[in-house]
Design a protein around this motif. Structure first.
Motif, PDB file in Angstrom:
ATOM      1  N   GLY A   1       0.794  -1.229   0.000  1.00  0.00           N
ATOM      2  CA  GLY A   1       0.000   0.000   0.000  1.00  0.00           C
ATOM      3  C   GLY A   1       0.821   1.271   0.000  1.00  0.00           C
ATOM      4  O   GLY A   1       0.329   2.326   0.412  1.00  0.00           O
ATOM      5  N   LYS A   2       2.054   1.212  -0.495  1.00  0.00           N
ATOM      6  CA  LYS A   2       2.922   2.393  -0.494  1.00  0.00           C
ATOM      7  C   LYS A   2       2.338   3.508  -1.365  1.00  0.00           C
ATOM      8  O   LYS A   2       2.266   4.660  -0.946  1.00  0.00           O
ATOM      9  CB  LYS A   2       4.327   2.013  -0.991  1.00  0.00           C
ATOM     10  N   THR A   3       1.961   3.159  -2.595  1.00  0.00           N
ATOM     11  CA  THR A   3       1.434   4.178  -3.509  1.00  0.00           C
ATOM     12  C   THR A   3       0.132   4.758  -2.992  1.00  0.00           C
ATOM     13  O   THR A   3      -0.096   5.973  -3.079  1.00  0.00           O
ATOM     14  CB  THR A   3       1.225   3.570  -4.908  1.00  0.00           C
ATOM     15  N   SER A   4      -0.729   3.925  -2.424  1.00  0.00           N
ATOM     16  CA  SER A   4      -1.992   4.418  -1.860  1.00  0.00           C
ATOM     17  C   SER A   4      -1.726   5.383  -0.720  1.00  0.00           C
ATOM     18  O   SER A   4      -2.392   6.429  -0.592  1.00  0.00           O
ATOM     19  CB  SER A   4      -2.842   3.246  -1.365  1.00  0.00           C
ATOM     20  N   PHE A   5      -0.746   5.064   0.125  1.00  0.00           N
ATOM     21  CA  PHE A   5      -0.384   5.962   1.221  1.00  0.00           C
ATOM     22  C   PHE A   5       0.105   7.300   0.684  1.00  0.00           C
ATOM     23  O   PHE A   5      -0.325   8.367   1.144  1.00  0.00           O
ATOM     24  CB  PHE A   5       0.700   5.318   2.093  1.00  0.00           C
ATOM     25  N   VAL A   6       1.015   7.249  -0.297  1.00  0.00           N
ATOM     26  CA  VAL A   6       1.591   8.483  -0.840  1.00  0.00           C
ATOM     27  C   VAL A   6       0.516   9.340  -1.498  1.00  0.00           C
ATOM     28  O   VAL A   6       0.462  10.566  -1.297  1.00  0.00           O
ATOM     29  CB  VAL A   6       2.715   8.152  -1.844  1.00  0.00           C
TER      30      VAL A   6
ATOM     31  N   GLY B   1       9.847   1.121 -11.052  1.00  0.00           N
ATOM     32  CA  GLY B   1      11.008   1.927 -10.679  1.00  0.00           C
ATOM     33  C   GLY B   1      10.701   2.803  -9.479  1.00  0.00           C
ATOM     34  O   GLY B   1      10.532   2.330  -8.375  1.00  0.00           O
ATOM     35  N   VAL B   2      10.576   4.124  -9.718  1.00  0.00           N
ATOM     36  CA  VAL B   2      10.335   5.087  -8.647  1.00  0.00           C
ATOM     37  C   VAL B   2       9.406   6.186  -9.154  1.00  0.00           C
ATOM     38  O   VAL B   2       9.562   6.671 -10.276  1.00  0.00           O
ATOM     39  CB  VAL B   2      11.661   5.731  -8.164  1.00  0.00           C
ATOM     40  N   ASP B   3       8.421   6.561  -8.330  1.00  0.00           N
ATOM     41  CA  ASP B   3       7.567   7.706  -8.616  1.00  0.00           C
ATOM     42  C   ASP B   3       7.940   8.843  -7.671  1.00  0.00           C
ATOM     43  O   ASP B   3       8.344   8.604  -6.524  1.00  0.00           O
ATOM     44  CB  ASP B   3       6.088   7.355  -8.421  1.00  0.00           C
ATOM     45  N   PHE B   4       7.776  10.072  -8.150  1.00  0.00           N
ATOM     46  CA  PHE B   4       8.179  11.251  -7.386  1.00  0.00           C
ATOM     47  C   PHE B   4       6.978  12.153  -7.118  1.00  0.00           C
ATOM     48  O   PHE B   4       6.173  12.412  -8.010  1.00  0.00           O
ATOM     49  CB  PHE B   4       9.257  12.019  -8.161  1.00  0.00           C
ATOM     50  N   HIS B   5       6.863  12.621  -5.865  1.00  0.00           N
ATOM     51  CA  HIS B   5       5.777  13.520  -5.475  1.00  0.00           C
ATOM     52  C   HIS B   5       6.339  14.590  -4.538  1.00  0.00           C
ATOM     53  O   HIS B   5       7.397  14.417  -3.936  1.00  0.00           O
ATOM     54  CB  HIS B   5       4.663  12.765  -4.759  1.00  0.00           C
ATOM     55  N   VAL B   6       5.593  15.693  -4.391  1.00  0.00           N
ATOM     56  CA  VAL B   6       5.989  16.762  -3.478  1.00  0.00           C
ATOM     57  C   VAL B   6       4.814  17.113  -2.574  1.00  0.00           C
ATOM     58  O   VAL B   6       3.677  17.254  -3.032  1.00  0.00           O
ATOM     59  CB  VAL B   6       6.436  18.024  -4.257  1.00  0.00           C
ATOM     60  N   ARG B   7       5.112  17.245  -1.288  1.00  0.00           N
ATOM     61  CA  ARG B   7       4.112  17.651  -0.304  1.00  0.00           C
ATOM     62  C   ARG B   7       4.710  18.763   0.552  1.00  0.00           C
ATOM     63  O   ARG B   7       5.719  18.564   1.222  1.00  0.00           O
ATOM     64  CB  ARG B   7       3.736  16.461   0.571  1.00  0.00           C
ATOM     65  N   THR B   8       4.120  19.959   0.502  1.00  0.00           N
ATOM     66  CA  THR B   8       4.614  21.106   1.262  1.00  0.00           C
ATOM     67  C   THR B   8       3.734  21.319   2.486  1.00  0.00           C
ATOM     68  O   THR B   8       2.500  21.394   2.371  1.00  0.00           O
ATOM     69  CB  THR B   8       4.634  22.373   0.397  1.00  0.00           C
ATOM     70  N   VAL B   9       4.369  21.429   3.653  1.00  0.00           N
ATOM     71  CA  VAL B   9       3.655  21.501   4.926  1.00  0.00           C
ATOM     72  C   VAL B   9       4.176  22.687   5.726  1.00  0.00           C
ATOM     73  O   VAL B   9       5.395  22.869   5.860  1.00  0.00           O
ATOM     74  CB  VAL B   9       3.866  20.202   5.739  1.00  0.00           C
TER      75      VAL B   9
ATOM     76  N   ASN C   1       8.214  26.497   5.753  1.00  0.00           N
ATOM     77  CA  ASN C   1       7.522  25.296   5.290  1.00  0.00           C
ATOM     78  C   ASN C   1       8.529  24.166   5.111  1.00  0.00           C
ATOM     79  O   ASN C   1       9.711  24.418   4.868  1.00  0.00           O
ATOM     80  CB  ASN C   1       6.825  25.541   3.944  1.00  0.00           C
ATOM     81  N   ILE C   2       8.040  22.952   5.233  1.00  0.00           N
ATOM     82  CA  ILE C   2       8.850  21.791   4.868  1.00  0.00           C
ATOM     83  C   ILE C   2       8.321  21.262   3.547  1.00  0.00           C
ATOM     84  O   ILE C   2       7.141  20.932   3.425  1.00  0.00           O
ATOM     85  CB  ILE C   2       8.794  20.678   5.925  1.00  0.00           C
ATOM     86  N   LYS C   3       9.195  21.212   2.556  1.00  0.00           N
ATOM     87  CA  LYS C   3       8.823  20.648   1.260  1.00  0.00           C
ATOM     88  C   LYS C   3       9.354  19.211   1.221  1.00  0.00           C
ATOM     89  O   LYS C   3      10.544  18.971   1.037  1.00  0.00           O
ATOM     90  CB  LYS C   3       9.399  21.476   0.109  1.00  0.00           C
ATOM     91  N   PHE C   4       8.447  18.258   1.408  1.00  0.00           N
ATOM     92  CA  PHE C   4       8.819  16.845   1.373  1.00  0.00           C
ATOM     93  C   PHE C   4       8.900  16.377  -0.078  1.00  0.00           C
ATOM     94  O   PHE C   4       7.903  16.430  -0.810  1.00  0.00           O
ATOM     95  CB  PHE C   4       7.798  15.983   2.121  1.00  0.00           C
ATOM     96  N   GLN C   5      10.073  15.929  -0.496  1.00  0.00           N
ATOM     97  CA  GLN C   5      10.213  15.226  -1.771  1.00  0.00           C
ATOM     98  C   GLN C   5       9.973  13.743  -1.479  1.00  0.00           C
ATOM     99  O   GLN C   5      10.799  13.092  -0.836  1.00  0.00           O
ATOM    100  CB  GLN C   5      11.608  15.416  -2.353  1.00  0.00           C
ATOM    101  N   VAL C   6       8.854  13.218  -1.928  1.00  0.00           N
ATOM    102  CA  VAL C   6       8.452  11.855  -1.586  1.00  0.00           C
ATOM    103  C   VAL C   6       8.770  10.929  -2.755  1.00  0.00           C
ATOM    104  O   VAL C   6       8.221  11.083  -3.852  1.00  0.00           O
ATOM    105  CB  VAL C   6       6.945  11.795  -1.246  1.00  0.00           C
ATOM    106  N   TRP C   7       9.653   9.952  -2.499  1.00  0.00           N
ATOM    107  CA  TRP C   7      10.066   8.989  -3.521  1.00  0.00           C
ATOM    108  C   TRP C   7       9.397   7.653  -3.225  1.00  0.00           C
ATOM    109  O   TRP C   7       9.735   6.976  -2.269  1.00  0.00           O
ATOM    110  CB  TRP C   7      11.585   8.853  -3.534  1.00  0.00           C
TER     111      TRP C   7
END
Length: 239
Positions: free
Chosen positions: A75-80, A97-105, A111-117
């Motif tokens: 459930g990694k992708t569902s969580f992300v 492979g790897v998917d890339f996302h960004v979450r800014t909090v 702010n913390i900009k999380f680069q989520v791999w």
């Protein structure tokens, strides 16, 4: 004679209908039981807070690289997707492979900009995933609460991160901060609490959080936990 046969068949039909109704009633009760949720278990980590690497600082944010690891299908992708977009889909395909996302909090004065791999859990993609461990501030180690084997795999992922980073060790940079996440808490839990506690301690006393991407349980707890630890470990960045 035909009347007797018809009567017998009618009795058989009535018995069959009663058995079918009982079966459907039992199945409905079991399904209802499976939908129970599990409380979020957020234990304070036993690792020292200053071990969290300091994120890179920008003009209005600090950058934190977050790598998501775990067995295929946990459930990694569902969580992300739930964390980043607050969305859920039951038909997400396996990550290639790897998917890339960004979450800014928001965090303190910045702010913390999380680069989520989001990495693939299949064995054939592990060599690709290793390339993304370098420079990680956070590693989320995931398993499914309805799959005991996926919890066993968590140790392999954690060891693999340690080995990969050990080959390119930087004495001035602490190792990434690890968190243990149990996914799919909306389903019937077959992983025992004792097994989770043993794994948590085997990995050095990690914080543990139970989550459900489908229901949205625990997602905010993960985010709040990471923000809190970054702020505590690097106060100069969030004044």
């Amino acid at each position: 004679m035909l009347g007797v046969l018809a009567s017998d068949w009618l009795q058989i039909l009535m018995v069959y209908s009663a058995i079918l109704a009982l079966f459907l009633s039992i199945r409905g009760a079991l399904r209802s039981k499976k939908q129970k949720s599990h409380p979020v278990d957020l234990r304070p980590p036993l690792v020292s807070i200053p071990s969290i690497p300091a994120p890179a600082s920008g003009s209005d944010y600090v950058l934190a690289k977050c790598v998501v690891l775990g067995y295929s299908g946990v459930g990694k992708t569902s969580f992300v997707r739930r964390w980043v977009n607050d969305s859920f889909g039951p038909d997400y395909g396996g990550t290639i492979g790897v998917d890339f996302h960004v979450r800014t909090v928001p965090a303190g004065s910045t702010n913390i900009k999380f680069q989520v791999w989001d990495t693939a859990g299949c064995e054939r993609y592990r060599a690709i995933s290793r390339a993304y461990y370098r420079g990680a501030h956070v590693v989320l180690l995931m398993f499914a609460l309805d799959d005991p084997e996926s919890l066993v795999e968590v140790k392999r992922w954690s060891d693999e991160v340690d080995r990969a980073l050990g080959m390119d060790a930087d004495p001035d940079r602490p190792p990434p901060y690890k968190v243990l996440l149990g996914c799919k808490s909306d389903l019937e839990q077959t992983v025992t609490d004792e097994a989770i506690e043993r794994m948590r301690r085997d990995l050095g006393g990690l914080a543990y959080i139970s989550t459900s991407a489908k229901r949205g349980f625990g997602i905010g707890d993960v985010q709040n936990h990471l923000v809190q630890k970054f702020m505590e470990a690097n106060p100069e960045l969030f004044e």
